[in-house]
Enzyme design. Structure first.
Site, short mmCIF file in Angstrom:
data_model
loop_
_atom_site.label_atom_id
_atom_site.label_comp_id
_atom_site.label_asym_id
_atom_site.label_seq_id
_atom_site.Cartn_x
_atom_site.Cartn_y
_atom_site.Cartn_z
CE LYS A 174 -2.28 3.33 2.52
NZ LYS A 174 -2.06 4.20 1.41
N GLY A 227 6.54 5.38 8.34
CA GLY A 227 5.69 6.56 8.31
C GLY A 227 5.83 7.32 9.61
N GLY A 232 2.25 4.93 13.16
CA GLY A 232 2.94 3.68 13.53
C GLY A 232 2.36 3.08 14.80
CD GLU A 249 13.05 1.37 10.13
OE1 GLU A 249 13.51 2.46 10.53
OE2 GLU A 249 13.62 0.29 10.31
CB CYS A 283 12.97 9.45 8.06
SG CYS A 283 13.92 8.39 7.00
CD GLN A 330 4.83 17.15 4.92
OE1 GLN A 330 4.23 16.60 5.84
NE2 GLN A 330 6.05 17.59 5.04
CD GLU A 383 9.34 13.39 11.54
OE1 GLU A 383 8.19 12.93 11.65
OE2 GLU A 383 10.27 12.78 10.99
P1 NDP Z 1 2.02 8.63 7.49
O1 NDP Z 1 2.24 8.02 8.83
O2 NDP Z 1 0.97 9.65 7.37
O3 NDP Z 1 1.67 7.52 6.40
C1 NDP Z 1 2.50 6.41 6.16
C2 NDP Z 1 1.69 5.33 5.47
O4 NDP Z 1 0.73 4.81 6.38
C3 NDP Z 1 0.88 5.84 4.27
O5 NDP Z 1 0.87 4.84 3.28
C4 NDP Z 1 -0.49 6.03 4.86
O6 NDP Z 1 -1.54 5.98 3.93
C5 NDP Z 1 -0.57 4.83 5.80
N1 NDP Z 1 -1.57 4.92 6.84
C6 NDP Z 1 -2.21 6.01 7.32
N2 NDP Z 1 -3.07 5.65 8.30
C7 NDP Z 1 -2.98 4.31 8.44
C8 NDP Z 1 -3.61 3.35 9.28
N3 NDP Z 1 -4.51 3.71 10.17
N4 NDP Z 1 -3.27 2.05 9.14
C9 NDP Z 1 -2.34 1.67 8.25
N5 NDP Z 1 -1.72 2.54 7.41
C10 NDP Z 1 -2.02 3.84 7.51
O7 NDP Z 1 3.44 9.18 7.05
P2 NDP Z 1 3.80 10.04 5.79
O8 NDP Z 1 3.42 9.32 4.55
O9 NDP Z 1 3.29 11.42 6.02
O10 NDP Z 1 5.41 10.02 5.87
C11 NDP Z 1 6.14 10.89 6.66
C12 NDP Z 1 6.62 10.20 7.92
O11 NDP Z 1 7.36 9.04 7.60
C13 NDP Z 1 7.57 11.08 8.72
O12 NDP Z 1 7.20 11.04 10.08
C14 NDP Z 1 8.92 10.43 8.51
O13 NDP Z 1 9.82 10.66 9.56
C15 NDP Z 1 8.55 9.00 8.40
N6 NDP Z 1 9.61 8.25 7.73
C16 NDP Z 1 10.41 7.43 8.48
C17 NDP Z 1 11.47 6.74 7.91
C18 NDP Z 1 12.31 5.81 8.71
O14 NDP Z 1 12.92 4.93 8.11
N7 NDP Z 1 12.40 5.92 10.01
C19 NDP Z 1 11.78 6.90 6.48
C20 NDP Z 1 10.87 7.77 5.79
C21 NDP Z 1 9.83 8.42 6.41
P3 NDP Z 1 -2.14 7.35 3.29
O15 NDP Z 1 -1.03 7.97 2.54
O16 NDP Z 1 -3.22 6.86 2.43
O17 NDP Z 1 -2.58 8.19 4.44
#
Ligand code: NDP
Length: 491
Positions: A174, A227, A232, A249, A283, A330, A383
């Protein structure tokens, strides 16, 4: 006319009757990049059905053969690198060299995993009994879910997909809704590479409904999530009821420390790239600069002078240093933090506003912003995930390390010093999963483990020698060829 895409389920691109759709847009120009199916729980369940049906055949295919398909996929990513790199830039706004870098990271990792098909190492150890053999095997977990963010829309999905596939799992992927086009293109690469139907399924749509199925369906054995920390936590909680293995992550608030003996030119290059590369939306981005008081004034003068030559513009235009932030959401989040910083008394040294006029009016452009801040302010602890850097002056090494660690996140850190003793102590003392010495907080290489501590992760590591851990079960096997009953521990 905006191109329309379906869901990739069971080896076919399908469009469910009466499907709702959403579009993704270039954050630099507003151009539409594709129209995608907003999958419901029903279709997500169908993707899990397909992954479950494909599992037996895939896991029984010898791992080196699985590796050959990955090798093919790596070749296709390589062939399509420029085109896919441009999609990355267009869909989430990072400059073209970084967009291509995103694809290169995928190529590197898929190649690395294709070779892993000839390893998948287990152990052999001696038995305490005669004529008995002890070993471990790695087995796939089964159907796994890959849930990914928008900031590395080609690299991060591949970190999960390629590691899961080589280990014999089938996958429901996804992508972040914001970068669904990149997600769909990743699916097409694996389709072209000859992956059997159902082995990889791509489901676009909202995190809520798609995520709910992926975190609750008992057939999904592992959830690999990258994310935000709040999302998470929710994924972790939801998946807990079914006792799923969950790899998380999450966010970061990464410090770069500059000591009084640092090479300031080097530290400056690192700080600029770390803070404003990908508009601060990595990230591992440098969001805190911790500078020794003895070099503070000099370094900040150098930094602010260089920033005046920093170009913000369309990420596809050569010579541009930074593009827009990835979306309207954003942008509002970043602008809100700019106000928070101002209200809590941080001194604005550069930037601080939305950019306006000309091409800036077509997209979500924010000035690269530098605050002189006091440790403890919200902008130094939360963050922001945008081009906003908080700079703090410290009187000593000890204080620099204390501030660096006094935070809920623990992904990456960096220190610039010529003192080898301080550098080695920092390697141990900095509470992060990754530490760089005399290099910025960004710069992962796929052959090394990647992940964080504290609220950044829940203990696992992606990539490196650890890449397949989250996707394999260890099976312990005893082979007794003595011909009689032998009892361990019992005389
Ligand atoms: P989000 O947490 O908003 O989304 C991440 C993913 O989770 C998306 O595909 C999102 O779908 C999905 N999602 C949202 N709600 C749910 C749920 N209830 N159950 C399951 N999946 C869900 O993060 P962002 O996309 O905004 O990314 C930015 C974040 O990612 C930052 O905090 C960044 O630090 C972190 N990140 C961490 C990394 C690491 O390795 N530590 C690397 C890269 C980023 P949808 O888009 O449809 O909402």
């Amino acid at each position: 006319m905006t191109e329309e895409f379906g869901l990739f389920i069971g080896g076919k691109w399908v469009v469910p009757a009466g499907a709702k759709r959403f579009v993704t847009k270039n954050p630099a120009t507003g151009e539409e990049l594709g129209s995608f199916v907003s999958a419901t729980e029903k279709e997500t369940t169908q993707a899990v059905d397909a992954a479950q049906a494909a599992l037996r055949h895939w896991r029984e295919l010898p791992a080196p053969k699985r590796g050959e398909i990955l090798l093919e996929a790596a070749g296709i990513f390589r062939r399509r690198k420029d085109e896919l790199g441009a999609f990355v830039s267009k869909e989430m706004g990072k400059i073209l060299p970084e967009g291509k870098g995103d694809v290169q990271e995928a190529i590197d990792f898929v190649l690395y995993m294709s070779g892993e098909g000839r390893r998948l190492l287990g152990e052999t150890v001696p038995s305490e009994l005669r004529n008995k053999y002890c070993l471990t095997l790695r087995q796939p977990k089964g159907v796994v879910a890959a849930i990914t963010p928008w900031n590395f829309p080609v690299a991060i999905p591949n970190w999960k997909i390629a590691a899961a596939l080589i280990a014999g799992n089938t996958v429901v992927f996804k992508p972040a809704s914001t970068t669904s086009r990149c997600g769909v293109e990743v699916g097409k690469v694996y389709e072209e590479a000859g992956l059997p139907p159902g082995v990889l399924n791509v489901v676009t749509g909202p995190g809520g409904s798609v995520g709910r199925v992926l975190t609750t369906d008992p057939r999904v054995k592992a959830v690999s999530f990258t994310g935000g920390t709040d999302t998470g936590r929710q994924v972790y909680r939801t998946a807990a009821d079914a006792l799923k293995y969950v790899h998380l992550e999450m966010g970061g608030k990464n410090p770069e420390i500059i000591m009084d003996d640092a090479d300031l030119d080097l530290a400056l290059d690192g700080a600029l790239f770390g803070a404003f590369g990908s508009s601060g939306q990595r990230c591992t981005a440098t969001s805190r600069l911790i500078v020794h008081e003895k070099v503070y004034d000099k370094f900040m003068e150098m930094f602010l002078k260089r920033l005046t030559t920093f170009k913000v513009g369309n990420p596809l235009t050569p010579g541009v240093d930074m593009g827009p932030v990835a979306s309207a959401d954003q942008e509002s989040k970043v602008l809100e933090y700019l106000e928070i910083g101002k209200k809590e008394g941080a001194k604005l040294l550069a930037g601080g506003k939305k950019l306006k006029g000309g091409i800036y009016d077509q997209g979500f452009y924010v000035e690269p912003t530098v605050f002189e801040a006091k440790h403890g302010m919200r902008i130094t602890k939360e963050e922001i995930f945008g081009p906003v850097l908080s700079v703090m002056k410290v009187p000593s090494y000890e204080e620099a390390i204390r501030i660096a660690n006094d935070i809920d996140f623990g992904l990456s850190s960096s220190i610039y010093t010529r003192n080898v003793n301080l550098a080695f102590r920092a390697m141990d003392l900095l509470e992060t999963g990754i530490t760089y010495i005399n290099a910025p907080t960004i710069g992962a290489e796929v052959q090394l483990p990647f992940g964080g501590v504290k609220n950044t992760g829940n203990g696992g590591r992606e990539a490196g020698t650890t890449a397949i851990d989250e996707f394999t079960e260890i099976k312990t096997v005893f082979v007794d060829f003595s011909g009689h009953l032998q009892k361990a521990q019992i005389e």
